[in-house]
Motif scaffolding. Structure first.
Motif, mmCIF file in Angstrom:
data_model
loop_
_atom_site.group_PDB
_atom_site.id
_atom_site.type_symbol
_atom_site.label_atom_id
_atom_site.label_comp_id
_atom_site.label_asym_id
_atom_site.label_seq_id
_atom_site.Cartn_x
_atom_site.Cartn_y
_atom_site.Cartn_z
ATOM 1 N N THR A 55 2.665 10.791 -17.194
ATOM 2 C CA THR A 55 2.930 9.535 -17.911
ATOM 3 C C THR A 55 3.957 8.696 -17.169
ATOM 4 O O THR A 55 3.817 7.464 -17.053
ATOM 5 N N TYR A 56 4.982 9.354 -16.648
ATOM 6 C CA TYR A 56 6.002 8.638 -15.884
ATOM 7 C C TYR A 56 5.423 8.072 -14.589
ATOM 8 O O TYR A 56 5.737 6.938 -14.183
ATOM 9 N N LEU A 57 4.538 8.825 -13.946
ATOM 10 C CA LEU A 57 3.869 8.338 -12.746
ATOM 11 C C LEU A 57 2.997 7.116 -13.063
ATOM 12 O O LEU A 57 2.988 6.134 -12.314
ATOM 13 N N SER A 58 2.302 7.171 -14.183
ATOM 14 C CA SER A 58 1.475 6.022 -14.571
ATOM 15 C C SER A 58 2.326 4.796 -14.888
ATOM 16 O O SER A 58 1.912 3.660 -14.641
ATOM 17 N N SER A 59 3.519 5.020 -15.441
ATOM 18 C CA SER A 59 4.395 3.877 -15.724
ATOM 19 C C SER A 59 4.841 3.191 -14.436
ATOM 20 O O SER A 59 4.990 1.960 -14.391
ATOM 21 N N ALA A 60 5.060 3.956 -13.359
ATOM 22 C CA ALA A 60 5.403 3.354 -12.071
ATOM 23 C C ALA A 60 4.246 2.509 -11.539
ATOM 24 O O ALA A 60 4.453 1.420 -10.984
ATOM 25 N N LEU A 61 3.011 3.001 -11.735
ATOM 26 C CA LEU A 61 1.853 2.213 -11.317
ATOM 27 C C LEU A 61 1.668 0.996 -12.209
ATOM 28 O O LEU A 61 1.232 -0.062 -11.746
ATOM 29 N N LEU A 74 0.827 -1.212 0.000
ATOM 30 C CA LEU A 74 0.000 0.000 0.000
ATOM 31 C C LEU A 74 0.860 1.260 0.000
ATOM 32 O O LEU A 74 0.557 2.231 -0.702
ATOM 33 N N LEU A 75 1.938 1.252 0.766
ATOM 34 C CA LEU A 75 2.817 2.419 0.794
ATOM 35 C C LEU A 75 3.462 2.658 -0.566
ATOM 36 O O LEU A 75 3.690 3.821 -0.957
ATOM 37 N N ARG A 76 3.754 1.587 -1.286
ATOM 38 C CA ARG A 76 4.320 1.762 -2.622
ATOM 39 C C ARG A 76 3.285 2.332 -3.586
ATOM 40 O O ARG A 76 3.627 3.095 -4.496
ATOM 41 N N VAL A 77 2.021 1.953 -3.403
ATOM 42 C CA VAL A 77 0.978 2.530 -4.255
ATOM 43 C C VAL A 77 0.732 3.983 -3.884
ATOM 44 O O VAL A 77 0.495 4.834 -4.758
ATOM 45 N N ILE A 78 0.798 4.304 -2.585
ATOM 46 C CA ILE A 78 0.588 5.693 -2.163
ATOM 47 C C ILE A 78 1.687 6.586 -2.709
ATOM 48 O O ILE A 78 1.437 7.693 -3.208
ATOM 49 N N THR A 79 2.937 6.134 -2.631
ATOM 50 C CA THR A 79 4.079 6.906 -3.154
ATOM 51 C C THR A 79 4.798 6.060 -4.195
ATOM 52 O O THR A 79 5.824 5.447 -3.907
ATOM 53 N N PRO A 80 4.282 6.019 -5.414
ATOM 54 C CA PRO A 80 4.949 5.200 -6.444
ATOM 55 C C PRO A 80 6.287 5.762 -6.884
ATOM 56 O O PRO A 80 7.102 5.037 -7.442
ATOM 57 N N LEU A 81 6.533 7.056 -6.639
ATOM 58 C CA LEU A 81 7.794 7.681 -7.031
ATOM 59 C C LEU A 81 8.545 8.139 -5.792
ATOM 60 O O LEU A 81 7.952 8.667 -4.848
ATOM 61 N N THR A 82 9.854 7.930 -5.797
ATOM 62 C CA THR A 82 10.728 8.375 -4.711
ATOM 63 C C THR A 82 11.407 9.673 -5.130
ATOM 64 O O THR A 82 12.088 9.714 -6.164
#
Length: 829
Positions: free
Chosen positions: A210-216, A166-174
């Motif tokens: 787009t980059y955020l969606s690629s992380a998801l 869940l934490l990875r979904v909340i913050t997909p980008l570091t």
């Protein structure tokens, strides 16, 4: 037929008309039959009781919206109220759903302010969820990030793992604000992706979403989250990895050159970026997280090749990784991550213990005033990241000036011009960066090399090599510790996997681990190499004097050797023969198998079975009867072994169950298998035992008196058997020689017979040909004669016809005249 039916109906109606009471009785009877059928059908519908309405699955105080009536239409409304939502689909009767309920409640209490938790009963028949979805198992967890989703979670439903996902979904980008954060982000063993976007012009620069969606998309494709995504907004930080252009995606790779997403060749979409990352990423370690239910996750990985499985404590919510997975050294020793990286390091770069790459570039020249000495200058660079190409040297272009200065200071008095030297150096080191990195530094080494001549070299060859020149850049040979680059030097390539011992300890016990788990935080509890193709596995036996990493290195080297010294580990049940009272049938295990079966003083009848074999269960009463008959005989043992739970050496395995083998005493190497086409009955088993045991008893008794028992007796028996086999081979050779001589004579005789037959056939062929020619000549003469006779016959017929006509004309002239007179008179009248 119809006529008869009509007649019957007429008779019935006629009788009813004559007797009205009969008609009324028929009407009443039909009404009663209809009522009985109706009552019976209505009662059948009420046999099954109506399902009770569902109740809440989660407790009222839990921060979870429980849609226990399957109201799927309310899920969309609840999702729109939160940025991140977790949808928990369950069945109230499912044990897995009940076990996961406590874990989800525990996570919901911690993340209720950030995540909307919704539980939906997808088993209620009247609910909308049941009508629209067809789940094959429960529970099912879907996550949504705003409008993106669903992201299905397929990992173990344990609170720390669910919370970590869940934490990875909340913050997909570091977010990486500084170079220190970037260096720490790239130093992890997991694949890393970095995106460079400048937020100066607008709140959301082009391509960021787009980059955020690629992380998801990566989380949707791989629930383990092996690939991490980071974002850089500072140009100064981006220059540390040579990123200068905005809207750039950088894939960091340890073993090969790092890559930049080709925007000119591919569309800049989230699907294209995610696909490009998973096609080109590299991983030296991989976490395996079996979901706890039936799945093919472990099988799919083991089918790829031999795998090194390391079971160690793991906290998915821990901020610091396990000491075995940290970079560099731990207490002066290499970590497991260090071993994995060095094992996969097949290029010419050098790996040191501080988890940094060292690229060495050397240049050598012959000294002008000596005939044999060579001056070599080597620069060692420690960059932030591994080389971005496969070239040997990894230095900036200005390194040519450094080479010139060091060569001038250390070795030579006069050097070629700086421009020519820079050209040669640049040509040899074509992959140099165009600037220095502030986070890297280099060191120089200047030395003289005295060549070691072979005995075949002469002084003339040395004089021939006195030409002054600047040698090409080269990489000196590195010290090989037996692990570095081993992947590229063996055909038994290993894959490194990590498993959480708290969740997967039953698997470790099946591979041969002990029951106790007294393991410290800084140590791994169990390691094994599984080779599914060869159906073997080996476990790590640690030496008390060696550390874990030293034992792992020796373990890997022994497995990769061409002739491995590792023994196949056999897993079996606990031997309970010494605990339980003596039984009619001896139950063998892996540990007691060889000692019981290879007992030279006893004949052992061994029965192979499994607990799932129905045919094996049918034969149990026959074995019990046989054991009772042989109970008083101390020289015969009836035993059985469960091959599904006890591994045996390959030479003692069978290809099917049930199977029966007899190991005679003093002749264990001459074991006999019970015939497959013979029914397994008590008389047949007794005959089989007496046939293969009693014939050798007298000789064996004499040999026991005259010869020592034990291994010497077995060797003597083997020697006698080999001598008999040699004598049998000699006799067979003599018989074969006689047969060959007889065959040669027969062949010779057949050749003469064939030749004589050919001559006879040829003579007969010539005689027959002559006879055929004579017959043809006679047939031709007959044909000519018959043709002439036919012509003469035709001529004679013509002559006879002419003569006949003349004769008829002479015999009847008066008749013709009378007919002519009659005609004329008739015409005149």
């Amino acid at each position: 037929m119809l006529r008869r039916v009509r007649q019957c109906l007429r008779q019935v109606l006629f009788q009813m008309a004559r007797r009205p009471d009969l008609l009324c009785g028929a009407i009443v009877l039909s009404v009663l039959v209809v009522l009985a059928v109706k009552l019976t059908c209505s009662r059948a519908k009420n046999v099954v009781a109506a399902a009770r309405p569902p109740v809440r699955f989660f407790s009222p105080d839990a921060p979870v919206v429980d849609l226990y009536l399957g109201q799927l239409d309310q899920v969309e409304r609840l999702r729109s109220m939160a940025e991140v939502s977790l949808i928990f689909f369950y069945a109230p009767w499912c044990a897995h759903s009940m076990a996961a309920r406590q874990e989800v409640q525990q996570v919901a209490k911690k993340l209720a302010k950030q995540v909307q938790f919704v539980a939906v009963n997808c088993w209620w028949s009247q609910g909308k969820c049941r009508r629209q979805n067809r789940f094959y198992q429960y529970p099912v967890i879907h996550l949504f990030y705003r409008r993106f989703g669903p992201i299905e979670y397929s990992g173990p439903i344990v609170a720390p793992y669910v919370e970590s996902f869940l934490l990875r979904v909340i913050t997909p980008l570091t977010y990486l604000p500084s170079r220190a954060h970037l260096e720490d982000f790239l130093s992890n063993h997991e694949p890393r992706v970095v995106g460079f976007f400048q937020f100066n012009s607008s709140p959301q620069p082009p391509g960021y979403l787009t980059y955020l969606s690629s992380a998801l998309q990566a989380l949707k494709r791989d629930f383990r989250g092996d690939v991490r995504f980071g974002v850089i907004t500072s140009k100064h930080v981006a220059e540390a990895i040579s990123l200068t252009e905005d809207k750039t995606v950088y894939l960091h790779r340890r073993l090969n050159s790092s890559l930049i997403f080709p925007k000119n060749e591919r569309n800049f979409t989230s699907e294209a970026i995610c696909r490009w990352v998973f096609e080109n990423h590299q991983s030296v370690l991989q976490w395996l997280q079996p979901p706890g239910t039936k799945s093919h996750l472990l099988e799919q990985e083991l089918l790829k090749g031999p795998a090194l499985l390391l079971f160690l404590p793991h906290n998915p919510l821990g901020s610091e990784p396990s000491p075995l997975l940290q970079q560099g050294l731990y207490h002066g020793k290499s970590t497991f991550l260090n071993i994995a990286v060095r094992y996969h390091s097949c290029d010419l770069s050098i790996w040191d213990g501080s988890f940094s790459w060292r690229s060495r570039c050397c240049q050598s020249v012959f000294l002008p005033h000596t005939s044999t000495s060579t001056c070599e200058v080597c620069l060692t660079l420690r960059p932030l990241t591994p080389p971005a190409s496969s070239a040997r040297c990894f230095f900036p272009a200005q390194t040519a000036e450094v080479f010139q200065a060091l060569l001038r200071q250390c070795c030579l008095t006069q050097l070629p011009s700086l421009a020519s030297s820079r050209t040669e150096t640049s040509a040899a080191c074509s992959s140099f960066l165009n600037r220095y990195s502030p986070l890297s530094h280099f060191s120089a080494c200047c030395r003289r090399i005295e060549p070691h001549f072979n005995q075949s070299q002469t002084k003339e060859e040395t004089d021939f090599q006195e030409v002054q020149h600047t040698g090409p850049l080269s990489v000196p040979p590195q010290d090989n510790d037996g692990i570095t680059g081993l992947k590229c030097h063996t055909n038994r390539t290993l894959r490194f996997y990590l498993l959480d011992e708290a969740l997967n300890w039953p698997l470790a016990m099946r591979l041969g681990a002990s029951d106790s788990t007294n393991v410290s935080l800084c140590d791994a509890s169990f390691a094994a190499i599984v080779n599914l193709k060869d159906e073997t596995h080996h476990i790590l036996h640690r030496s008390p004097a060696a550390t874990l990493t030293e034992s792992l290195e020796a373990f890997i080297r022994n497995f990769s050797a061409p002739y491995s010294l590792l023994q196949r580990h056999l897993v079996g049940e606990e031997d309970r023969n010494g605990i339980s009272p003596p039984l009619l049938i001896t139950e063998l295990t892996t540990s007691s198998f060889l000692s019981s079966v290879m007992d030279l003083q006893k004949d052992v009848l061994l029965f192979y079975y499994t607990q799932w074999c129905g045919f094996c269960s049918v034969l149990n009463h026959i074995l019990i009867q046989l054991a009772r008959l042989l109970q008083g005989n101390d020289t015969i043992t009836v035993a059985r072994v469960n091959v599904a739970r006890n591994d045996l050496p390959w030479e003692f395995m069978v290809d099917h169950v049930p199977a029966i083998l007899l190991f005679p005493k003093f002749r264990k190497h001459l074991s006999v298998k019970y015939p497959d086409d013979l029914p397994i009955t008590l008389p047949n088993l007794l005959h089989f035992i007496l046939q293969h045991c009693s014939s050798a008893d007298p000789a064996d008794a004499q040999s026991v008196d005259t010869q020592p028992s034990g291994p010497a007796a077995v060797l003597h028996k083997e020697f006698q058997a080999l001598r008999q086999e040699v004598q049998a081979l000699h006799q067979a050779r003599e018989r074969l020689s006689k047969q060959l001589a007889q065959l040669w004579l027969d062949n010779r005789r057949l050749k003469f017979e064939v030749r004589s037959l050919e001559e006879k056939l040829e003579e007969q062929h010539r005689e027959k040909s002559r006879q055929l020619e004579e017959a043809l000549r006679r047939l031709q003469e007959l044909a000519d004669t018959s043709e002439s006779l036919l012509n003469e016959n035709t001529l004679l017929r013509v002559l006879l016809r002419a003569l006949k006509d003349r004769t008829e004309a002479k015999e009847h002239p008066e008749v013709g005249k009378k007919e002519s007179v009659q005609k004329k008179s008739h015409l005149a009248s």
